[in-house]
Every structure is written in structure tokens, then in C-alpha cells.
Design an enzyme around this catalytic site. Structure first.
Site, PDB file in Angstrom:
ATOM      1  N   ASP A   1      56.123 -15.183  47.474  1.00 22.27           N
ATOM      2  CA  ASP A   1      54.835 -15.727  47.925  1.00 22.27           C
ATOM      3  C   ASP A   1      53.758 -15.244  46.945  1.00 22.27           C
ATOM      4  OD1 ASP A   1      53.438 -17.358  49.729  1.00 22.27           O
ATOM      5  OD2 ASP A   1      52.802 -15.670  50.961  1.00 22.27           O
TER       6      ASP A   1
ATOM      7  N   PRO B   1      49.087  -8.771  52.386  1.00 23.19           N
ATOM      8  CA  PRO B   1      48.933  -7.523  53.154  1.00 23.19           C
ATOM      9  C   PRO B   1      50.141  -7.148  54.015  1.00 23.19           C
ATOM     10  CG  PRO B   1      47.782  -9.293  54.276  1.00 23.19           C
ATOM     11  CD  PRO B   1      48.327  -9.880  52.994  1.00 23.19           C
ATOM     12  N   GLY B   2      51.177  -8.000  54.063  1.00 21.68           N
ATOM     13  CA  GLY B   2      52.390  -7.583  54.774  1.00 21.68           C
ATOM     14  C   GLY B   2      52.770  -8.439  55.966  1.00 21.68           C
TER      15      GLY B   2
ATOM     16  N   ASP C   1      54.454  -5.554  45.987  1.00 19.70           N
ATOM     17  CA  ASP C   1      53.176  -6.208  45.639  1.00 19.70           C
ATOM     18  C   ASP C   1      52.428  -5.397  44.591  1.00 19.70           C
ATOM     19  OD1 ASP C   1      51.500  -8.668  47.184  1.00 19.70           O
ATOM     20  OD2 ASP C   1      50.311  -7.391  45.847  1.00 19.70           O
TER      21      ASP C   1
ATOM     22  N   LYS D   1      56.791 -19.995  46.435  1.00 16.33           N
ATOM     23  CA  LYS D   1      55.542 -20.775  46.536  1.00 16.33           C
ATOM     24  C   LYS D   1      55.086 -21.167  45.140  1.00 16.33           C
ATOM     25  CE  LYS D   1      51.567 -18.616  47.444  1.00 16.33           C
ATOM     26  NZ  LYS D   1      50.669 -17.976  48.414  1.00 16.33           N
TER      27      LYS D   1
ATOM     28  N   ASP E   1      54.275  -4.131  39.885  1.00 15.70           N
ATOM     29  CA  ASP E   1      54.311  -5.476  39.305  1.00 15.70           C
ATOM     30  C   ASP E   1      55.757  -5.969  39.323  1.00 15.70           C
ATOM     31  OD1 ASP E   1      54.272  -7.738  37.766  1.00 15.70           O
ATOM     32  OD2 ASP E   1      53.197  -6.847  36.083  1.00 15.70           O
TER      33      ASP E   1
ATOM     34  N   TRP F   1      54.343 -11.409  56.042  1.00 21.20           N
ATOM     35  CA  TRP F   1      55.734 -11.885  55.934  1.00 21.20           C
ATOM     36  C   TRP F   1      56.685 -10.702  56.183  1.00 21.20           C
ATOM     37  CZ3 TRP F   1      57.416 -16.108  51.930  1.00 21.20           C
ATOM     38  CH2 TRP F   1      56.634 -17.263  52.117  1.00 21.20           C
TER      39      TRP F   1
HETATM   40  C1  SAM Z   1      49.376 -14.983  49.175  1.00 21.71           C
HETATM   41  S1  SAM Z   1      49.516 -13.268  48.885  1.00 21.71           S
HETATM   42  C2  SAM Z   1      50.992 -12.851  49.770  1.00 21.71           C
HETATM   43  C3  SAM Z   1      50.800 -12.876  51.269  1.00 21.71           C
HETATM   44  C4  SAM Z   1      51.974 -12.281  52.008  1.00 21.71           C
HETATM   45  N1  SAM Z   1      53.143 -13.151  51.918  1.00 21.71           N
HETATM   46  C5  SAM Z   1      51.653 -12.103  53.471  1.00 21.71           C
HETATM   47  O1  SAM Z   1      52.028 -12.962  54.252  1.00 21.71           O
HETATM   48  O2  SAM Z   1      51.037 -11.089  53.842  1.00 21.71           O
HETATM   49  C6  SAM Z   1      50.032 -13.239  47.221  1.00 21.71           C
HETATM   50  C7  SAM Z   1      50.290 -11.856  46.694  1.00 21.71           C
HETATM   51  O3  SAM Z   1      50.967 -11.931  45.429  1.00 21.71           O
HETATM   52  C8  SAM Z   1      50.696 -10.723  44.777  1.00 21.71           C
HETATM   53  N2  SAM Z   1      51.100 -10.749  43.366  1.00 21.71           N
HETATM   54  C9  SAM Z   1      50.581 -11.486  42.366  1.00 21.71           C
HETATM   55  N3  SAM Z   1      51.191 -11.181  41.204  1.00 21.71           N
HETATM   56  C10 SAM Z   1      52.141 -10.249  41.485  1.00 21.71           C
HETATM   57  C11 SAM Z   1      53.090  -9.527  40.691  1.00 21.71           C
HETATM   58  N4  SAM Z   1      53.187  -9.727  39.355  1.00 21.71           N
HETATM   59  N5  SAM Z   1      53.891  -8.629  41.300  1.00 21.71           N
HETATM   60  C12 SAM Z   1      53.787  -8.418  42.647  1.00 21.71           C
HETATM   61  N6  SAM Z   1      52.893  -9.058  43.445  1.00 21.71           N
HETATM   62  C13 SAM Z   1      52.078  -9.969  42.871  1.00 21.71           C
HETATM   63  C14 SAM Z   1      49.188 -10.569  44.969  1.00 21.71           C
HETATM   64  O4  SAM Z   1      48.772  -9.235  44.753  1.00 21.71           O
HETATM   65  C15 SAM Z   1      49.027 -11.027  46.430  1.00 21.71           C
HETATM   66  O5  SAM Z   1      48.961  -9.939  47.309  1.00 21.71           O
END
Ligand code: SAM
Length: 219
Positions: free
Chosen positions: A130, A60-61, A88, A170, A105, A63
Site C-alpha cells: 500500500d 499508520p497501521g 514503513d 496499490k 525503507d 491494514w
Molecule cells: C497510504 S499509506 C499506507 C496506509 C496503511 N496501509 C494503513 O492502512 O494504515 C502509504 C505509506 O507508504 C509509505 N511508504 C512510501 N514509500 C515507502 C518505502 N520506500 N518504504 C516503506 N514505506 C513507504 C509511506 O510512508 C506511507 O505511510
């Protein structure tokens, strides 16, 4: 009377007792995961004003909030040379001071082309991934899926990072971790595994910090 909790009840109880959930609320971060980046930056000094940072998996933002603060990109007087590009798959509320690409994506070549265009000939100092797939609960499947996402960010990092640049990603630890680390070692001078305190001890999540993209990669 002994009260038995369902697994969702246990999750809620743990969530409300969690010190990082409370701190995130007080400090206005969108998620507790902000503290993972804060702790890794405090230890490894990853972030400086003037840097160009690409963030893969930003919703959600939280980082992005940390990046904008530590790179001093907050309006009304943002550092003129730095930038954060936050991508994201999901929709998320933009963070002031960052270029946010929701519903995008990262693994799609069009997204990577948009990032290259936004950088306008400049190279990045740091790529953060992440990203996480929707977990299935089958560890080996989740491990392979996250590595496939991270490998896309790794390939991009060898194209878009400056020599000397950093890639932090990660993964869910598993049997392909060593292979991933070995492929990073071919391109970066130093590769280490990092587990910040805010990363839950019972999670297989770890971060791989690859520092100093080798100059000879470009020669
Ligand atoms: C653990 S969350 C990130 C949390 C973020 N770092 C924060 O602190 O707010 C993982 C994110 O990876 C995104 N994600 C997964 N596959 C993705 C892709 N192919 N492209 C972009 N984002 C992706 C998911 O939608 C999810 O929101």
C-alpha cells in the site's frame, strides 16, 4: 448567504461526512483505509490464520490491525504459525501481534535482508504493497513514482513468496499500468484490477491483485 469553502475546508467537510471515517472511529481502526483491505479480503478471501504476510507501506497501521485480527495473531493466544511483518518509512505505533519495522525503507536491500532473516527459511503467502510516494500533484510523475515502489515489492515477491502465493499492490492508474500488468502475468496465473468501495471514486488509485505465483518460476 452562500458559503464558499477553501480546498482544505472541502477536504475536511468530505472527511467528516465520510462513512468509512466514521466506521474507522467506531471500530478503533487507525485509518479509513482499513476498509479497503477488509472489502478486498471479504471478496477475494486473501487472509487466513497461519499465513505469513509481508506488508509494505504500513503506517499508520490500519491494514496491520486488520491483518492481526484476521490471522488471529492477537495476544494473549496468537496463532503459532502465522506472522505479519509490517514495514514503513515513517515511524508508527507498533500493532500487537505483528513484527513492525518503522523508519525502514522497504526498497533498501538491508530491509529485504532483515525480512528474509526474520522468516528464518520460511516463504510468505502474501505480499501487500500500500506504499505511496509523497504526491506532487503531477499525475504522470506520481504514477511513475508509485510504480517504482511497487516494482521493488514485485521483484521481492518473486523471491520470497511460496509458489501459489499472492501479491496485492496499490498503484495510481496511468499509461504504464498495462505494462505493469503484463510483467505480473509472466509470473502469476491470474492478474486483475480491483477498486474497493472504500477507495474514493475520484482517486486514480487502483489495486492490482496477482494470484498464484507460477510454480515454473522456480524450475
Ligand atoms: C497510504 S499509506 C499506507 C496506509 C496503511 N496501509 C494503513 O492502512 O494504515 C502509504 C505509506 O507508504 C509509505 N511508504 C512510501 N514509500 C515507502 C518505502 N520506500 N518504504 C516503506 N514505506 C513507504 C509511506 O510512508 C506511507 O505511510
Amino acid at each position: 448567504m452562500i458559503r464558499k469553502l477553501s480546498s482544505s475546508g472541502k477536504w475536511l467537510e468530505r472527511h467528516y461526512r465520510d462513512q468509512f471515517v466514521k466506521k474507522a472511529r467506531y471500530q478503533n481502526y487507525r485509518a479509513r483505509s482499513a476498509f479497503k483491505l477488509i472489502q478486498m479480503d471479504d471478496k477475494y478471501k486473501l487472509l487466513k490464520p497461519g499465513m505469513i504476510v509481508i506488508e509494505c507501506g504500513a503506517a499508520p497501521g490500519s491494514w496491520t490491525q486488520v491483518l492481526v485480527q484476521r490471522l488471529k495473531l492477537e495476544p494473549p493466544n496468537p496463532n503459532p504459525t502465522g506472522a505479519v511483518i509490517a514495514v514503513d518509512l515513517l515511524n508508527f505505533t507498533p500493532v500487537d501481534g505483528a513484527i513492525c519495522l518503522p523508519k525502514t525503507d522497504f526498497t533498501n536491500q538491508l530491509c529485504q535482508a532483515r525480512i528474509i532473516e526474520a522468516l528464518n527459511g520460511r516463504k510468505a503467502d502474501l505480499i501487500l504493497s500500500d506504499m505511496a510516494p509523497n504526491v506532487t500533484g503531477h499525475h504522470s510523475v506520481d504514477h511513475e513514482r508509485i510504480l517504482s515502489l511497487v516494482n521493488s515489492a514485485f521483484r521481492f515477491s518473486t523471491v520470497i513468496l511460496k509458489p501459489g502465493g499472492t501479491f496485492l499492490s496499490k498503484i495510481f492508474n496511468g499509461n504504464l499500468t498495462d505494462e505493469f500488468i503484463h510483467s505480473l502475468e509472466k509470473h502469476f496465473d491470474s492478474v486483475r484490477q480491483v477498486k474497493p468501495e472504500a477507495s474514493r471514486g475520484d482517486s486514480t488509485e487502483i489495486y492490482i491483485l496477482a494470484s498464484k505465483l507460477k510454480k515454473n518460476y522456480f524450475e
